[in-house]
Design a protein around this motif. Structure first.
Motif, PDB file in Angstrom:
ATOM      1  N   ARG A 150       0.827  -1.207   0.000  1.00  0.00           N
ATOM      2  CA  ARG A 150       0.000   0.000   0.000  1.00  0.00           C
ATOM      3  C   ARG A 150       0.861   1.256   0.000  1.00  0.00           C
ATOM      4  O   ARG A 150       0.548   2.249  -0.660  1.00  0.00           O
ATOM      5  N   ARG A 151       1.957   1.205   0.721  1.00  0.00           N
ATOM      6  CA  ARG A 151       2.888   2.337   0.722  1.00  0.00           C
ATOM      7  C   ARG A 151       3.490   2.539  -0.665  1.00  0.00           C
ATOM      8  O   ARG A 151       3.657   3.672  -1.131  1.00  0.00           O
ATOM      9  N   HIS A 152       3.810   1.433  -1.338  1.00  0.00           N
ATOM     10  CA  HIS A 152       4.333   1.524  -2.703  1.00  0.00           C
ATOM     11  C   HIS A 152       3.350   2.244  -3.614  1.00  0.00           C
ATOM     12  O   HIS A 152       3.740   3.085  -4.440  1.00  0.00           O
ATOM     13  N   HIS A 153       2.074   1.953  -3.476  1.00  0.00           N
ATOM     14  CA  HIS A 153       1.079   2.612  -4.324  1.00  0.00           C
ATOM     15  C   HIS A 153       0.878   4.074  -3.938  1.00  0.00           C
ATOM     16  O   HIS A 153       0.602   4.907  -4.803  1.00  0.00           O
ATOM     17  N   ALA A 154       0.998   4.391  -2.677  1.00  0.00           N
ATOM     18  CA  ALA A 154       0.806   5.770  -2.248  1.00  0.00           C
ATOM     19  C   ALA A 154       1.930   6.684  -2.733  1.00  0.00           C
ATOM     20  O   ALA A 154       1.713   7.876  -2.942  1.00  0.00           O
ATOM     21  N   PHE A 155       3.144   6.132  -2.922  1.00  0.00           N
ATOM     22  CA  PHE A 155       4.303   6.949  -3.282  1.00  0.00           C
ATOM     23  C   PHE A 155       5.090   6.320  -4.433  1.00  0.00           C
ATOM     24  O   PHE A 155       6.315   6.316  -4.415  1.00  0.00           O
ATOM     25  N   THR A 156       4.413   5.827  -5.445  1.00  0.00           N
ATOM     26  CA  THR A 156       5.093   5.089  -6.501  1.00  0.00           C
ATOM     27  C   THR A 156       6.157   5.925  -7.201  1.00  0.00           C
ATOM     28  O   THR A 156       5.881   7.010  -7.710  1.00  0.00           O
ATOM     29  N   ASP A 157       7.371   5.386  -7.209  1.00  0.00           N
ATOM     30  CA  ASP A 157       8.509   5.977  -7.921  1.00  0.00           C
ATOM     31  C   ASP A 157       8.807   7.414  -7.507  1.00  0.00           C
ATOM     32  O   ASP A 157       9.240   8.242  -8.321  1.00  0.00           O
ATOM     33  N   ARG A 158       8.565   7.696  -6.243  1.00  0.00           N
ATOM     34  CA  ARG A 158       8.923   8.992  -5.683  1.00  0.00           C
ATOM     35  C   ARG A 158       9.305   8.772  -4.227  1.00  0.00           C
ATOM     36  O   ARG A 158       9.111   7.679  -3.694  1.00  0.00           O
ATOM     37  N   PRO A 159       9.883   9.768  -3.559  1.00  0.00           N
ATOM     38  CA  PRO A 159      10.283   9.553  -2.159  1.00  0.00           C
ATOM     39  C   PRO A 159       9.137   9.001  -1.320  1.00  0.00           C
ATOM     40  O   PRO A 159       8.012   9.505  -1.362  1.00  0.00           O
ATOM     41  N   GLY A 160       9.425   7.945  -0.581  1.00  0.00           N
ATOM     42  CA  GLY A 160       8.419   7.236   0.201  1.00  0.00           C
ATOM     43  C   GLY A 160       8.154   5.845  -0.331  1.00  0.00           C
ATOM     44  O   GLY A 160       7.704   4.971   0.404  1.00  0.00           O
TER      45      GLY A 160
ATOM     46  N   PRO B  84      -5.997  14.360 -19.813  1.00  0.00           N
ATOM     47  CA  PRO B  84      -6.458  15.485 -19.014  1.00  0.00           C
ATOM     48  C   PRO B  84      -6.320  15.322 -17.519  1.00  0.00           C
ATOM     49  O   PRO B  84      -6.657  16.226 -16.777  1.00  0.00           O
ATOM     50  N   ARG B  85      -5.814  14.156 -17.033  1.00  0.00           N
ATOM     51  CA  ARG B  85      -5.814  13.913 -15.604  1.00  0.00           C
ATOM     52  C   ARG B  85      -4.452  14.177 -14.992  1.00  0.00           C
ATOM     53  O   ARG B  85      -3.426  13.950 -15.596  1.00  0.00           O
ATOM     54  N   ARG B  86      -4.455  14.634 -13.758  1.00  0.00           N
ATOM     55  CA  ARG B  86      -3.221  14.825 -13.010  1.00  0.00           C
ATOM     56  C   ARG B  86      -3.347  14.080 -11.696  1.00  0.00           C
ATOM     57  O   ARG B  86      -4.365  14.168 -11.023  1.00  0.00           O
ATOM     58  N   PHE B  87      -2.305  13.337 -11.330  1.00  0.00           N
ATOM     59  CA  PHE B  87      -2.386  12.481 -10.159  1.00  0.00           C
ATOM     60  C   PHE B  87      -1.327  12.866  -9.146  1.00  0.00           C
ATOM     61  O   PHE B  87      -0.179  13.092  -9.492  1.00  0.00           O
ATOM     62  N   ASP B  88      -1.691  12.928  -7.890  1.00  0.00           N
ATOM     63  CA  ASP B  88      -0.754  13.187  -6.810  1.00  0.00           C
ATOM     64  C   ASP B  88      -0.900  12.100  -5.767  1.00  0.00           C
ATOM     65  O   ASP B  88      -2.005  11.655  -5.474  1.00  0.00           O
ATOM     66  N   ALA B  89       0.218  11.687  -5.185  1.00  0.00           N
ATOM     67  CA  ALA B  89       0.165  10.625  -4.186  1.00  0.00           C
ATOM     68  C   ALA B  89      -0.550  11.089  -2.944  1.00  0.00           C
ATOM     69  O   ALA B  89      -0.416  12.226  -2.525  1.00  0.00           O
ATOM     70  N   GLU B  90      -1.327  10.192  -2.356  1.00  0.00           N
ATOM     71  CA  GLU B  90      -2.008  10.471  -1.106  1.00  0.00           C
ATOM     72  C   GLU B  90      -1.726   9.337  -0.142  1.00  0.00           C
ATOM     73  O   GLU B  90      -1.506   8.203  -0.548  1.00  0.00           O
ATOM     74  N   PRO B  91      -1.733   9.605   1.159  1.00  0.00           N
ATOM     75  CA  PRO B  91      -1.543   8.527   2.128  1.00  0.00           C
ATOM     76  C   PRO B  91      -2.757   7.626   2.178  1.00  0.00           C
ATOM     77  O   PRO B  91      -3.803   7.924   1.614  1.00  0.00           O
TER      78      PRO B  91
END
Length: 357
Positions: free
Chosen positions: A117-127, A336-343
């Motif tokens: 779940r942590r991997h999905h929350a911060f995929t390929d970015r810090p975390g 058209p979509r923009r995605f940001d990681a969320e906890p």
């Protein structure tokens, strides 16, 4: 855990010092080394036996049986059921899948789910605990990142907060008991094929030993590295037919589809994490989805989240699906979509669906 600003090129910034004690750290490394090295030694023994004497049909059949038994425990149970809630399972099936997945030598069920779940929350970015982009996008950084994502992260000192990422499973007594039983289930994972080989051969100790090596240790080695290849290779090689979060480089890698039981359709999965089928296009083998379909027809699984054609159309990139993945640079959202990681939210039990802005 809050998202840290990241440009997509540079190595991840440093993290705060860990609170892990030196003694706990030594135990952690020793246990991880045992779980990784024991199957490797089993593979070495299997290769030696094969070179000198070949392999019997019984050993091959037992290897295949236990590979798919424990593999589906991971893909159906740990991943699509417990991590992403792609369907609802009857309590007995839920427990059986957690037990089978625990026999894969990939960690206790609650920690496995929390880490994913942590991997999905911060995929390929810090975390992200196992991104191949951790050390940047240059050639040396990519090679170092590939090794980290495949295996090195297991030995790192970057614990995942299970209370934050898997509160639902911590509140489930059965899952807590299965998690605590992980060491015993690893022993059982090796004992069962050995006993089966011994019994099927007319109680031959040699046959029991070869079954232990092939259907036990060598099987665990193969399944471990196939799973870890989804973490590493499926973020570096392959195609990206669907949009994902910003910086998320998950790919579809067809050569791993059969051995991973459908998990290597990783880009499709990251585009729609709660979907029960990852191989959504023609010819994409997804054995895990087939097992879920069987459970649904038997009445053991309900509320299955099968692919939504509208959502697939919205997320499909306008570029041809044969376009190779660019291995460096930031990845803006396609379309058209923009995605940001969320906890992770405590009530959802999985990483929240990406917010559309």
């Amino acid at each position: 855990m809050a998202a840290i600003p990241y440009d997509g090129f540079e190595p991840f910034p440093g993290r705060p010092p860990t609170t892990t004690t030196p003694q706990h750290r030594r135990i952690q490394v020793a246990v991880t080394a045992l779980l990784v090295l024991a199957p490797f030694l089993g593979l070495a023994a299997a290769v030696w036996l094969f070179w000198g004497h070949g392999v019997g049909l019984t050993d091959l059949l037992l290897t295949g049986f236990f590979y798919f038994l424990t593999g589906f425990g991971v893909t159906v149970g740990f991943h699509r059921l417990l991590t992403h809630r792609s369907f609802t399972a009857k309590p007995a099936l839920r427990t059986a899948l957690a037990l089978a997945g625990s026999m894969s030598f990939q960690g206790a069920v609650i920690s496995w789910v929390a880490t994913h779940r942590r991997h999905h929350a911060f995929t390929d970015r810090p975390g992200d605990p196992h991104s191949p982009y951790r050390y940047g996008t240059g050639p040396v950084g990519q090679l170092r990142g590939l090794l980290h994502a495949h295996l090195g992260w297991l030995f790192g000192d970057d614990p995942t907060d299970v209370g934050h990422f898997a509160p639902d499973l911590l509140a489930e007594p059965v899952m807590c008991r299965v998690s605590r039983a992980f060491p015993a289930l690893c022993v059982l994972s090796l004992a069962l094929p050995a006993l089966a080989g011994w019994a099927l051969s007319g109680f031959s100790l040699v046959a029991g030993l070869t079954a232990l090596i092939w259907a036990g240790l060598a099987r665990v080695f193969l399944l471990q590295h196939v799973t870890w290849s989804v973490n590493s290779l499926c973020h570096l090689l392959g195609t990206r037919p669907f949009t994902t979060r910003r910086h998320d480089r998950a790919t579809n890698l067809w050569p791993l589809a059969l051995l991973s039981m459908g998990e290597s359709w990783h880009n499709t999965h990251h585009s729609d994490p709660t979907c029960a089928r990852h191989g959504v296009d023609r010819g994409q083998i997804d054995l895990t989805a087939g097992v879920i379909r069987l459970f649904e027809r038997l009445g053991w699984a309900t509320d299955v989240r099968w692919p939504d054609p509208r959502r697939l159309a919205e997320h499909r990139r306008p570029l041809p699906d044969s376009e190779p993945l660019a291995s460096s640079g930031p990845l803006p959202s396609s379309g058209p979509r923009r995605f940001d990681a969320e906890p992770v939210s405590a009530d959802s039990g999985t990483a929240r669906r990406d917010r559309v802005s």
